[in-house]
Design a protein around this motif. Sequence first.
Motif, PDB file in Angstrom:
ATOM      1  N   LEU A   1       0.798  -1.266   0.047  1.00  0.00           N
ATOM      2  CA  LEU A   1       0.195  -0.053   0.207  1.00  0.00           C
ATOM      3  C   LEU A   1       0.753   1.198  -0.072  1.00  0.00           C
ATOM      4  N   VAL A   2       1.863   1.220   1.026  1.00  0.00           N
ATOM      5  CA  VAL A   2       2.629   2.540   1.149  1.00  0.00           C
ATOM      6  C   VAL A   2       3.687   2.435  -0.470  1.00  0.00           C
ATOM      7  N   LYS A   3       4.087   1.229  -1.159  1.00  0.00           N
ATOM      8  CA  LYS A   3       4.855   1.642  -2.274  1.00  0.00           C
ATOM      9  C   LYS A   3       3.782   2.172  -3.469  1.00  0.00           C
ATOM     10  N   GLU A   4       2.548   1.726  -3.504  1.00  0.00           N
ATOM     11  CA  GLU A   4       1.534   2.274  -4.387  1.00  0.00           C
ATOM     12  C   GLU A   4       1.444   3.649  -4.077  1.00  0.00           C
ATOM     13  N   PHE A   5       1.304   4.137  -2.963  1.00  0.00           N
ATOM     14  CA  PHE A   5       1.137   5.581  -2.658  1.00  0.00           C
ATOM     15  C   PHE A   5       2.503   6.271  -3.173  1.00  0.00           C
ATOM     16  N   ALA A   6       3.712   5.749  -2.786  1.00  0.00           N
ATOM     17  CA  ALA A   6       4.794   6.400  -3.252  1.00  0.00           C
ATOM     18  C   ALA A   6       4.770   6.357  -4.997  1.00  0.00           C
ATOM     19  N   PHE A   7       4.557   5.541  -5.422  1.00  0.00           N
ATOM     20  CA  PHE A   7       4.429   5.647  -6.776  1.00  0.00           C
ATOM     21  C   PHE A   7       3.631   6.729  -7.518  1.00  0.00           C
ATOM     22  N   ASP A   8       2.136   6.779  -6.755  1.00  0.00           N
ATOM     23  CA  ASP A   8       1.231   8.095  -7.013  1.00  0.00           C
ATOM     24  C   ASP A   8       1.940   9.181  -6.963  1.00  0.00           C
ATOM     25  N   LEU A   9       2.639   9.342  -5.688  1.00  0.00           N
ATOM     26  CA  LEU A   9       3.074  10.595  -5.514  1.00  0.00           C
ATOM     27  C   LEU A   9       4.217  11.199  -6.362  1.00  0.00           C
ATOM     28  N   TYR A  10       4.992  10.157  -6.875  1.00  0.00           N
ATOM     29  CA  TYR A  10       6.096  10.359  -7.629  1.00  0.00           C
ATOM     30  C   TYR A  10       5.891  10.579  -8.986  1.00  0.00           C
ATOM     31  N   ASN A  11       4.655   9.954  -9.609  1.00  0.00           N
ATOM     32  CA  ASN A  11       4.064  10.066 -10.932  1.00  0.00           C
ATOM     33  C   ASN A  11       3.041  11.171 -10.791  1.00  0.00           C
ATOM     34  N   LYS A  12       3.068  11.795  -9.816  1.00  0.00           N
ATOM     35  CA  LYS A  12       2.060  13.193  -9.654  1.00  0.00           C
ATOM     36  C   LYS A  12       0.451  12.632  -9.899  1.00  0.00           C
ATOM     37  N   ASN A  13       0.176  11.274  -9.652  1.00  0.00           N
ATOM     38  CA  ASN A  13      -1.094  10.958  -9.634  1.00  0.00           C
ATOM     39  C   ASN A  13      -1.870  10.906  -8.256  1.00  0.00           C
ATOM     40  N   ALA A  14      -1.095  11.488  -7.230  1.00  0.00           N
ATOM     41  CA  ALA A  14      -1.607  12.080  -5.925  1.00  0.00           C
ATOM     42  C   ALA A  14      -0.579  13.081  -5.662  1.00  0.00           C
ATOM     43  N   THR A  15      -1.122  13.919  -4.610  1.00  0.00           N
ATOM     44  CA  THR A  15      -0.607  15.136  -4.252  1.00  0.00           C
ATOM     45  C   THR A  15      -0.287  15.096  -2.689  1.00  0.00           C
ATOM     46  N   LYS A  16       0.406  16.362  -2.301  1.00  0.00           N
ATOM     47  CA  LYS A  16       0.592  16.569  -1.200  1.00  0.00           C
ATOM     48  C   LYS A  16      -0.706  16.360  -0.354  1.00  0.00           C
ATOM     49  N   LEU A  17      -1.715  16.717  -0.945  1.00  0.00           N
ATOM     50  CA  LEU A  17      -3.163  16.853  -0.183  1.00  0.00           C
ATOM     51  C   LEU A  17      -3.645  15.295   0.107  1.00  0.00           C
ATOM     52  N   ASP A  18      -2.864  14.512  -0.775  1.00  0.00           N
ATOM     53  CA  ASP A  18      -3.666  12.927  -0.321  1.00  0.00           C
ATOM     54  C   ASP A  18      -2.825  12.347   0.589  1.00  0.00           C
ATOM     55  N   ILE A  19      -1.739  13.020   1.262  1.00  0.00           N
ATOM     56  CA  ILE A  19      -1.049  12.408   2.341  1.00  0.00           C
ATOM     57  C   ILE A  19      -1.734  11.696   3.501  1.00  0.00           C
TER      58      ILE A  19
END
Length: 125
Positions: free
Chosen positions: A66-84
Amino acid sequence: MKPPCEMVVWYVIPAIRSELAKQLLDLGMKQKDISELMDITQPAVSQYITDKRGSELILSDNIKVLVKEFAFDLYNKNATKLDIIPRTCSICKQIKAEDVMCQLHHEKGNMPLECHACLGSEAHH
């Protein structure tokens, strides 16, 4: 005796942050960029990466995914700081659902074995 929420603050959130920082570093982000993204200091990132902080709770393989998927989303800008915050809370709920909290509470919170406070938490609803 410490309430389960205190265990989350002292052990669960740091473990999630540590794994997230490591995953972002593995993806090629610099510590400075990780600190800005996670809204923590660069020395905190360094401590998470070197296991000086957040290493007292071993995350399960499911949680690491789950954390790895989240990191990947953050890195690829599919998630933002607001998603943390919501993603961290979601991961935390998954950790609670794995009954890690009871074990942690007994080990670190000096709770008697007959305590079942965590079993009545939101994790099981």
